[in-house]
Design an enzyme around this catalytic site. Sequence first.
Site, short mmCIF file in Angstrom:
data_model
loop_
_atom_site.label_atom_id
_atom_site.label_comp_id
_atom_site.label_asym_id
_atom_site.label_seq_id
_atom_site.Cartn_x
_atom_site.Cartn_y
_atom_site.Cartn_z
N ALA A 163 -3.28 1.34 8.90
CA ALA A 163 -3.65 1.33 7.75
C ALA A 163 -3.08 2.16 6.70
O ALA A 163 -2.71 1.75 5.43
CB ALA A 163 -5.00 1.83 7.53
N MET A 166 0.30 0.14 5.83
CA MET A 166 -0.05 -1.02 5.21
C MET A 166 -0.15 -0.52 3.64
O MET A 166 0.47 -1.03 2.78
CB MET A 166 -1.29 -1.53 5.49
N ASP A 167 -0.75 0.61 3.59
CA ASP A 167 -1.03 1.06 1.99
C ASP A 167 0.13 1.48 1.41
O ASP A 167 0.62 0.97 0.21
CB ASP A 167 -1.95 2.08 2.13
N GLU A 168 1.14 2.03 2.24
CA GLU A 168 2.40 2.58 1.84
C GLU A 168 3.40 1.42 1.41
O GLU A 168 4.07 1.31 0.45
CB GLU A 168 3.09 3.33 2.86
N THR A 183 -3.22 1.94 -5.68
CA THR A 183 -4.19 1.02 -4.76
C THR A 183 -5.48 1.14 -5.22
O THR A 183 -5.83 2.19 -5.41
CB THR A 183 -3.81 1.04 -3.13
#
Length: 301
Positions: A163, A166-168, A183
Amino acid sequence: MLRTSFQGVARLVRHKALYRSPCLLPRVHLASAFGSSTESLVARFCPEKTDLKDYALPNASWCSDMLSLYQKFLEKTKSGGWIKLPSFKSNRDHIQGLKLPFGLETASDKQDWRLFTRSIQLEGQGYEYVIFFHPSEKKSVCLFQPGPYLEGAPGFAHGGSLAALMDETYSKTAYLAGEGLFTLSLNIKFKNLIPVGSLAVLDIQVEKIEDQKLYMSCIAQSRDKQTVYAKSSGKEICSLSLGCLPLPHPQQRGGKMRAKSQILSWSLGLLGVGMLLARDMDEEKGNKVRITQPATQDSLK
């Protein structure tokens, strides 16, 4: 919604964020905040000459799948389509000169800043990854090999490690596309566990840009695409100017009036962002209500 927005502005006033925050102007692209294009943002993010260590280079811990796919994408960079992104230990090294909004600047005497996904320095023990970005298509591919320090279930990577990456990757893609930086939401559906030391390929796409938000999707899967590890969707704040304007001192020429005028404009700008976030929260609450509402006899017919 209005009450939520005003509460957000009030909190910023209480923490003195308005006094030193940037002027937030809707519908101004991030690229224009630097007076530059997507190509210029990429050039800023990927300096040709630097003494900084690039952590997105092959090392002895990389598995054969990751090495071969890395070489495949590296060949694609020669045609001018894909770009390999360097990965330094901190985003401060990538986006030098960027002024963060909402009064997020921090004052500290600590110098050893580290990006979360680069906090484990031992090769092969934590995050091993490299991101390739396609400027014209505004999409990214991330090659990810989790190490044993990211373990969740025995022998498998923790879902939170995926997770975080993915955010990065979402934020890097949004930033380089010239559309966003932070985000707003990240929704993940886990399908299968990633074995530690194996390769997961993250494909990130920009689905649409609407209502000052950038909608993105990601699918994490094995190299042969036979095993899907997770699917996610995310939203990034976009179309915000991140330029920073100094607040005039009251003793300077007309400084007090200008200060009041700028504080008012900043408050209205922050109110607009607050309303956007509040509306987004209301929409999500509405969706949850619709989903959890019990079915009636009429609806089952």
